[in-house]
Scaffold this active site. Sequence first.
Site, PDB file in Angstrom:
ATOM      1  N   ASN A   9       0.872  -1.177   0.000  1.00 22.67           N
ATOM      2  CA  ASN A   9       0.000   0.000   0.000  1.00 22.67           C
ATOM      3  C   ASN A   9       0.904   1.221   0.000  1.00 22.67           C
ATOM      4  OD1 ASN A   9      -1.802   2.052   0.488  1.00 22.67           O
ATOM      5  ND2 ASN A   9      -2.715   1.120   2.316  1.00 22.67           N
ATOM      6  N   ARG A  29      -2.606  -2.067  -3.392  1.00 18.89           N
ATOM      7  CA  ARG A  29      -3.812  -1.269  -3.167  1.00 18.89           C
ATOM      8  C   ARG A  29      -3.732  -0.025  -4.043  1.00 18.89           C
ATOM      9  NH1 ARG A  29      -5.193   3.007   0.974  1.00 18.89           N
ATOM     10  NH2 ARG A  29      -7.446   3.136   0.892  1.00 18.89           N
ATOM     11  N   HIS A  49     -12.746   2.948   0.098  1.00 21.25           N
ATOM     12  CA  HIS A  49     -12.754   1.961   1.190  1.00 21.25           C
ATOM     13  C   HIS A  49     -13.537   0.711   0.784  1.00 21.25           C
ATOM     14  CE1 HIS A  49     -12.422   5.407   4.398  1.00 21.25           C
ATOM     15  NE2 HIS A  49     -11.223   5.030   4.006  1.00 21.25           N
ATOM     16  N   ARG A  73     -10.485  15.551   7.214  1.00 22.30           N
ATOM     17  CA  ARG A  73     -11.330  15.956   6.078  1.00 22.30           C
ATOM     18  C   ARG A  73     -12.700  16.401   6.580  1.00 22.30           C
ATOM     19  NH1 ARG A  73     -10.530  10.436   2.958  1.00 22.30           N
ATOM     20  NH2 ARG A  73      -8.256  10.392   3.060  1.00 22.30           N
ATOM     21  N   GLU A 133      -8.116  -5.148   5.485  1.00 18.95           N
ATOM     22  CA  GLU A 133      -7.957  -4.849   4.062  1.00 18.95           C
ATOM     23  C   GLU A 133      -6.807  -5.639   3.451  1.00 18.95           C
ATOM     24  OE1 GLU A 133      -8.458  -0.428   5.145  1.00 18.95           O
ATOM     25  OE2 GLU A 133      -8.796  -0.481   2.999  1.00 18.95           O
TER      26      GLU A 133
END
Length: 385
Positions: A14, A80, A168, A229, A372
Amino acid sequence: MTQSPTDRPVLVLNAGSSSLKYQLVVPESGEVRAAGLVERIGESGSEVADHSGALEAMRSQLQDAGIRLDEVPLRAVGHRVVHGGPDFSEPVVIDDGVLDRIKALSALAPLHNPAAVIGIEAARKRYDVPHVAIFDTAFFSSLPTEASTYAVPRDLAAKHSIRRYGFHGTSHQFVAHATAELLDRPVEDLRQVILHLGNGCSASAVRGGRAVETSMGLTPLQGLVMGTRSGDVDPGLHAYLAREAGMSLDEIDTLLNKKSGVLGLSGVNDFRELVQRVEAGDDDARLAFDVFVHRLKHYVGAYLAILGGADVLVFTAGIGQHSAPVRAAVAAGLGELGISIDDALNEAGSTEARVISPFGSRVVVAVVPTNEELAIARQTADLVG
Ligand code: AMP
């Protein structure tokens, strides 16, 4: 002696702009042979100049842990990739053409895709095994058109690939299936509202294992309040800030992505610290917590309407799995909608998937750990056989 494929791990990578997370995972068993993080890639004073250097740092970290990566019979490398754009709705084996298409999607994810591309390029040079791209958007390619379409002129949207993509997805998909397993029911039978609450936060509505709504949009900025965010704001805010505060588009983008959310409201973005400050009576922290929870309730209500009621409400990721106060606050007052939580079950400090609603509740409330890396390893292995 030849090794059976089931002994051979997948290397999951990732790559971010300045970091590289990695895991060496055996997909069938879920065994994690090694996991780690290389940070500060390309930063001044860092020993790691670029992503090729990061792979070298990973190799040396693994060697320190007693694993000689060059001798590990890797099955494949799973990467990813944040944005699959309109092109990629499934995992794909990476060749030069695929890599070019991922590069071309960088305009849609300028903060994320370029780093993944650099990571893929460096890893392909080093590891002569199949490389697979797993897209964070893929699970949401099933969104119905009315959910994925923004109400802007259609020709402009078509020209610039403007639609809701969602992110996601690997996590939401994994959790949807893990929840079905926990409840011992076929995923096809379930209407699920899934809340992935980590550094980034997103909600999804999943019917029969397929996503029908999600809170993130064209970019990962839309939707829930996150660590840094803003999530949803009035789209008119951009023009207002440009005119009234004299900010450039890049400044506004940075403001809403990096300096807003829980951080912007309270001064901290780590949720553990936020909760400690709330408990110590800090008003800014209290406001940030309340805004975070209010937005979550807003989406839970919306997704109950989209699904026509839910069978299960699921909490996952760092905050979702570990913050009993957030779960309690989200469920508070939703008894009329069939949602309630058993305080003792909610507060039991378990790391296992578990139900936290009282026995016989109309909507099961569950905490289900996401994974993940394992999901990426499994999808990679499925593709390369
Ligand atoms: P993730 O992106 O899934 O790793 O989640 C990271 C977020 O989870 C950070 O905001 C952490 O502060 C938060 N987190 C991790 N552990 C806890 C905890 N025990 N209580 C509250 N928040 C937590």
